[in-house]
Design a protein around this motif. Structure first.
Motif, short mmCIF file in Angstrom:
data_model
loop_
_atom_site.label_atom_id
_atom_site.label_comp_id
_atom_site.label_asym_id
_atom_site.label_seq_id
_atom_site.Cartn_x
_atom_site.Cartn_y
_atom_site.Cartn_z
N UNK A 148 -10.98 -7.53 -38.51
CA UNK A 148 -10.82 -8.41 -37.35
C UNK A 148 -10.44 -7.68 -36.06
N UNK A 149 -10.20 -6.39 -36.13
CA UNK A 149 -9.64 -5.67 -35.00
C UNK A 149 -10.50 -5.72 -33.74
N UNK A 150 -11.82 -5.87 -33.89
CA UNK A 150 -12.70 -5.91 -32.72
C UNK A 150 -13.21 -7.32 -32.42
N UNK A 151 -12.68 -8.30 -33.12
CA UNK A 151 -13.04 -9.70 -32.88
C UNK A 151 -12.16 -10.27 -31.78
N UNK A 152 -12.73 -11.02 -30.87
CA UNK A 152 -11.98 -11.59 -29.76
C UNK A 152 -10.90 -12.54 -30.28
N UNK A 153 -9.61 -12.20 -30.13
CA UNK A 153 -8.54 -13.05 -30.67
C UNK A 153 -8.43 -14.40 -29.98
N UNK A 154 -9.11 -14.56 -28.85
CA UNK A 154 -9.09 -15.86 -28.17
C UNK A 154 -9.83 -16.91 -28.98
N UNK A 155 -10.75 -16.47 -29.87
CA UNK A 155 -11.60 -17.43 -30.58
C UNK A 155 -11.59 -17.26 -32.09
N UNK A 156 -11.04 -16.18 -32.59
CA UNK A 156 -10.94 -15.99 -34.04
C UNK A 156 -9.78 -15.06 -34.34
N UNK A 157 -8.86 -15.54 -35.16
CA UNK A 157 -7.67 -14.76 -35.47
C UNK A 157 -7.24 -14.90 -36.91
N UNK A 158 -5.94 -14.88 -37.12
CA UNK A 158 -5.37 -14.85 -38.47
C UNK A 158 -4.41 -16.02 -38.67
N UNK A 159 -4.50 -16.64 -39.84
CA UNK A 159 -3.47 -17.58 -40.27
C UNK A 159 -2.58 -16.82 -41.26
N UNK A 160 -1.43 -16.38 -40.77
CA UNK A 160 -0.57 -15.52 -41.58
C UNK A 160 0.23 -16.33 -42.58
N UNK A 161 0.14 -15.91 -43.84
CA UNK A 161 0.81 -16.62 -44.94
C UNK A 161 1.83 -15.69 -45.58
N UNK A 162 3.11 -15.94 -45.33
CA UNK A 162 4.17 -15.07 -45.82
C UNK A 162 4.31 -15.15 -47.34
N UNK A 163 3.95 -16.26 -47.93
CA UNK A 163 4.01 -16.38 -49.40
C UNK A 163 3.05 -15.38 -50.02
N UNK A 164 1.80 -15.38 -49.56
CA UNK A 164 0.81 -14.47 -50.13
C UNK A 164 1.11 -13.02 -49.75
N UNK A 171 1.33 -5.03 -37.74
CA UNK A 171 -0.01 -4.55 -37.45
C UNK A 171 -0.92 -5.67 -36.94
N UNK A 172 -0.82 -6.81 -37.61
CA UNK A 172 -1.78 -7.87 -37.34
C UNK A 172 -1.25 -8.94 -36.38
N UNK A 173 -0.02 -8.78 -35.93
CA UNK A 173 0.63 -9.81 -35.11
C UNK A 173 -0.16 -10.23 -33.87
N UNK A 174 -0.85 -9.32 -33.15
CA UNK A 174 -1.59 -9.77 -31.96
C UNK A 174 -2.74 -10.73 -32.29
N UNK A 175 -3.12 -10.81 -33.55
CA UNK A 175 -4.26 -11.64 -33.94
C UNK A 175 -3.82 -12.97 -34.57
N UNK A 176 -2.52 -13.16 -34.78
CA UNK A 176 -2.04 -14.37 -35.46
C UNK A 176 -2.08 -15.56 -34.52
N UNK A 177 -2.78 -16.64 -34.96
CA UNK A 177 -2.80 -17.85 -34.14
C UNK A 177 -2.23 -19.08 -34.85
N UNK A 178 -2.03 -18.98 -36.15
CA UNK A 178 -1.34 -20.03 -36.92
C UNK A 178 -0.61 -19.34 -38.07
#
Length: 315
Positions: free
Chosen positions: A189-205, A220-227
């Motif tokens: 995901x590093x080159x995907x525009x975070x304005x339109x596609x990001x990460x749903x971070x799940x702390x359980x998993x 590492x992935x925090x700039x891409x987290x949107x939910x």
């Protein structure tokens, strides 16, 4: 499958909610307002006796800000009926005084004929984020090549999302699909525009896959987290083997104190999807009248909502 809708006495139902609320300490009333909205994941509530209205009224009574509907095969809304049923589902949320900004889908590809109709219907109803399905590694290809190809597929989705003004979120789910280790998710995901596609971070998993190393992947992935997703789990021994057991918040092995401290440090502010993956009703409960089953389910939900609000207030 979509749950069958059964009629019920709304006045009796609301009285049940009031009695259920009275039986539980209203700790949430003491919490200061927080910018992180909490949405309930609808999957655990796909009971044949609970329609959209009862679901949303239950969520509102438990103190949730919104609902995260399943809009996928066998979900609360199925893709083949999204144009007819999603407006009804969203209308039920609004009538109950909660929002419907999140949805969970099986979407993976921009050129899938089912993708655009779901996004179009969601955008029309004001839904802002959708969780995607999960990519497999491509058989017979090097891992990095597979991640590059999947990244291009996400770029195509991002372009389509821009058209409909909606954001995709890829969940880090424990297992063998892309994203379990978080580092491969970043590579994809590093080159995907975070304005339109990001990460749903799940702390359980993330905890299951990296009990001690999850803070590194989170950073590492925090700039891409949107939910973000909130749920708890623990290892138990069963028939000589260790297996995972989903449990109410605070009863498992997830380090929520450390997690929310890290969330604050990284200034991650995103809508929360609260998942109740543990059993909500016993076999004995299933035979009870609808009003009593609803009371049991609502009480368990409220307990987790109050626990989560307490952690958020302490940040």
């Amino acid at each position: 499958m979509k749950p069958n809708i059964m009629p019920y006495d709304r006045r009796s139902f609301l009285q049940t909610l009031a009695m259920a609320g009275a039986a539980i300490p209203l700790r949430s009333l003491a919490f200061p307002a927080d910018s992180r909205e909490i949405h309930g994941f609808s999957k655990p509530f796909q009971f044949p006796w609970m329609d959209y209205a009862m679901l949303c009224e239950t969520f509102a009574a438990a103190g949730l800000n919104g609902v995260d509907y399943t809009v996928r095969p066998e979900g609360h809304v199925t893709p083949d009926k999204v144009a007819q049923d999603l407006p009804k589902a969203v209308a039920a949320a609004r009538k109950a005084g909660i929002s419907a900004k999140l949805m969970t889908t099986a979407i993976l590809y921009a050129d899938d004929p089912a993708t655009a109709p779901v996004l179009q219907a969601a955008a029309a109803e004001g839904i802002q984020y959708y969780r995607m399905g999960w990519y497999d590694y491509e058989k017979g290809k090097p891992l990095l090549e597979s991640l590059h190809n999947r990244g291009n597929q996400m770029k195509a989705l991002a372009a389509l999302n821009k058209k409909y003004n909606i954001k995709a979120a890829y969940q880090n789910h424990a297992g063998l699909k892309i994203g379990a280790g978080v580092w491969d998710l970043y590579e994809m995901i590093k080159e995907v525009d975070p304005a339109w596609a990001g990460v749903q971070y799940d702390i359980r998993h993330a905890t299951v896959e990296g009990a001690n190393s999850w803070p590194v992947g989170l950073q590492l992935i925090s700039p891409h987290i949107n939910t973000i997703v909130i749920k708890d789990v623990r290892w138990i021994q069963q028939k000589g083997k260790y297996v995972l057991e989903n449990v109410p918040l605070g009863e498992g092995m997830v380090d929520f104190t450390g997690y929310f401290k890290k969330i604050k440090e990284l200034n991650i502010k995103a809508p929360i999807s609260l998942h109740l993956e543990y059993p909500l009703l016993t076999k004995e409960d299933e035979s009870l009248p609808v009003s009593q089953k609803q009371k049991i389910v609502q009480a368990k939900l409220k307990k987790d909502v109050d626990t989560l609000k307490g952690w958020l207030a302490a940040m």
